[in-house]
Design a protein around this motif. Sequence first.
Motif, PDB file in Angstrom:
ATOM      1  N   ASN A   1       0.851  -1.187   0.000  1.00  0.00           N
ATOM      2  CA  ASN A   1       0.000   0.000   0.000  1.00  0.00           C
ATOM      3  C   ASN A   1       0.888   1.239   0.000  1.00  0.00           C
ATOM      4  N   ASP A   2       0.663   2.107  -0.967  1.00  0.00           N
ATOM      5  CA  ASP A   2       1.405   3.354  -1.106  1.00  0.00           C
ATOM      6  C   ASP A   2       0.526   4.457  -0.521  1.00  0.00           C
ATOM      7  N   ASP A   3       0.852   4.897   0.706  1.00  0.00           N
ATOM      8  CA  ASP A   3      -0.037   5.763   1.487  1.00  0.00           C
ATOM      9  C   ASP A   3       0.454   7.204   1.538  1.00  0.00           C
ATOM     10  N   LEU A   4      -0.481   8.131   1.324  1.00  0.00           N
ATOM     11  CA  LEU A   4      -0.230   9.562   1.493  1.00  0.00           C
ATOM     12  C   LEU A   4      -1.118  10.046   2.628  1.00  0.00           C
ATOM     13  N   VAL A   5      -0.494  10.442   3.743  1.00  0.00           N
ATOM     14  CA  VAL A   5      -1.219  10.849   4.951  1.00  0.00           C
ATOM     15  C   VAL A   5      -0.990  12.339   5.177  1.00  0.00           C
ATOM     16  N   GLN A   6      -2.074  13.070   5.369  1.00  0.00           N
ATOM     17  CA  GLN A   6      -1.983  14.521   5.536  1.00  0.00           C
ATOM     18  C   GLN A   6      -1.571  14.910   6.965  1.00  0.00           C
ATOM     19  N   PRO A   7      -1.167  16.182   7.165  1.00  0.00           N
ATOM     20  CA  PRO A   7      -0.676  16.608   8.478  1.00  0.00           C
ATOM     21  C   PRO A   7      -1.661  16.361   9.616  1.00  0.00           C
ATOM     22  N   MET A   8      -1.121  15.930  10.741  1.00  0.00           N
ATOM     23  CA  MET A   8      -1.874  15.709  11.980  1.00  0.00           C
ATOM     24  C   MET A   8      -2.993  14.685  11.826  1.00  0.00           C
ATOM     25  N   ARG A   9      -2.736  13.674  11.001  1.00  0.00           N
ATOM     26  CA  ARG A   9      -3.698  12.596  10.807  1.00  0.00           C
ATOM     27  C   ARG A   9      -2.956  11.262  10.858  1.00  0.00           C
ATOM     28  N   GLY A  10      -3.696  10.155  10.946  1.00  0.00           N
ATOM     29  CA  GLY A  10      -3.037   8.862  10.975  1.00  0.00           C
ATOM     30  C   GLY A  10      -3.981   7.719  11.279  1.00  0.00           C
ATOM     31  N   PHE A  11      -3.379   6.576  11.564  1.00  0.00           N
ATOM     32  CA  PHE A  11      -4.098   5.346  11.849  1.00  0.00           C
ATOM     33  C   PHE A  11      -4.062   5.092  13.353  1.00  0.00           C
ATOM     34  N   GLY A  12      -5.235   5.087  13.991  1.00  0.00           N
ATOM     35  CA  GLY A  12      -5.291   4.789  15.410  1.00  0.00           C
ATOM     36  C   GLY A  12      -4.887   3.351  15.703  1.00  0.00           C
ATOM     37  N   SER A  13      -4.790   3.006  16.960  1.00  0.00           N
ATOM     38  CA  SER A  13      -4.317   1.688  17.371  1.00  0.00           C
ATOM     39  C   SER A  13      -5.175   0.578  16.771  1.00  0.00           C
ATOM     40  N   HIS A  14      -4.500  -0.415  16.174  1.00  0.00           N
ATOM     41  CA  HIS A  14      -5.198  -1.528  15.542  1.00  0.00           C
ATOM     42  C   HIS A  14      -4.305  -2.766  15.614  1.00  0.00           C
ATOM     43  N   PRO A  15      -4.879  -3.966  15.542  1.00  0.00           N
ATOM     44  CA  PRO A  15      -4.108  -5.199  15.736  1.00  0.00           C
ATOM     45  C   PRO A  15      -3.595  -5.822  14.446  1.00  0.00           C
ATOM     46  N   HIS A  16      -2.519  -6.608  14.572  1.00  0.00           N
ATOM     47  CA  HIS A  16      -1.997  -7.460  13.509  1.00  0.00           C
ATOM     48  C   HIS A  16      -1.555  -8.776  14.125  1.00  0.00           C
ATOM     49  N   ARG A  17      -1.478  -9.823  13.305  1.00  0.00           N
ATOM     50  CA  ARG A  17      -0.891 -11.077  13.747  1.00  0.00           C
ATOM     51  C   ARG A  17      -0.406 -11.875  12.533  1.00  0.00           C
ATOM     52  N   ASP A  18       0.596 -12.703  12.771  1.00  0.00           N
ATOM     53  CA  ASP A  18       1.133 -13.637  11.771  1.00  0.00           C
ATOM     54  C   ASP A  18       1.423 -12.959  10.423  1.00  0.00           C
TER      55      ASP A  18
END
Length: 302
Positions: free
Chosen positions: A100-117
Amino acid sequence: ILEVTQQLSSNGTPREPMICCSGVTRSAKDEQTSTNIKVVPEEALFKSEPEPHWFGNEPNPTPGQRDGWSNKNWLKSRFHFNFAEYSHGPSSFGVLRVMNDDLVQPMRGFGSHPHRDMEIVTFIVDGQLTHKDSTGTEETIGRGSIQFMTAGTGIRHSEHNLQPRTPLRFVQMWVVPRRRGLRPNYGSMLGDEMAAASRRDHWAQVVSDVEGPVPAPVQINQDCSMFVAELSPNASAPSFDLQDGRQAYMLCLEGTVWIRGDEGGKHILLRRHDAAELTGGLALDLLAGPEGTFALLVEMSR
């Protein structure tokens, strides 16, 4: 995935030649492929722009309040493979499950989220990425840096652009590990002056197999390596030997780059956001366009 010989519009009619910002022209006749090379044009990628609240963000600002913003929505993500709401493309390329090629604007983002394996590798193209995870790690890294996680039995993390006026661009890749249930782990490689020098007009290996012979700065639990090259205007990179039984996925991060075709074949042009599937044996020879180029290569077993 397309074997491009002519670009078509959505209604099936040929497109006019495209002019890159650098002045490089790509027309249908340039869209050649070879036995070992398949082009994935940027136009074929799915673009995702999710609602801000889905990831814990404030609403997008009004036009007069977008100081430093380069996109109307907080996130624009280009999916190379099926992901989230997209399910009409390829599911993977070898062990590369997500790019995934992500463009994130100022003062924004991805909140806490889980991953596994999953082995998760994130390469920073521009801006500053701030990472926090459930192991207690917190780190901010910039251009040319890499963060990686072995999600293993489970990990939570968040990723934000905390810069007030500067967008953030990064490429996040998920690699299927050789074993499930691994112990969660986090690490990073800083994109300092030494890292920048190592990739200048050369291929620099930044990721390797933890069980392999090459101790790259980042090591993951899979027979999968990653290389980056930042080429000066009109410069060429040393030939990359993609051996029989191997394959690679290459992304043009910035600028324009020509891939030399098979013997007697035409060169193949990649622009910013274009990618290419490569199969061995192939001597991969790159020539940068007039503004230079930045390329990322993910190499693995077939």
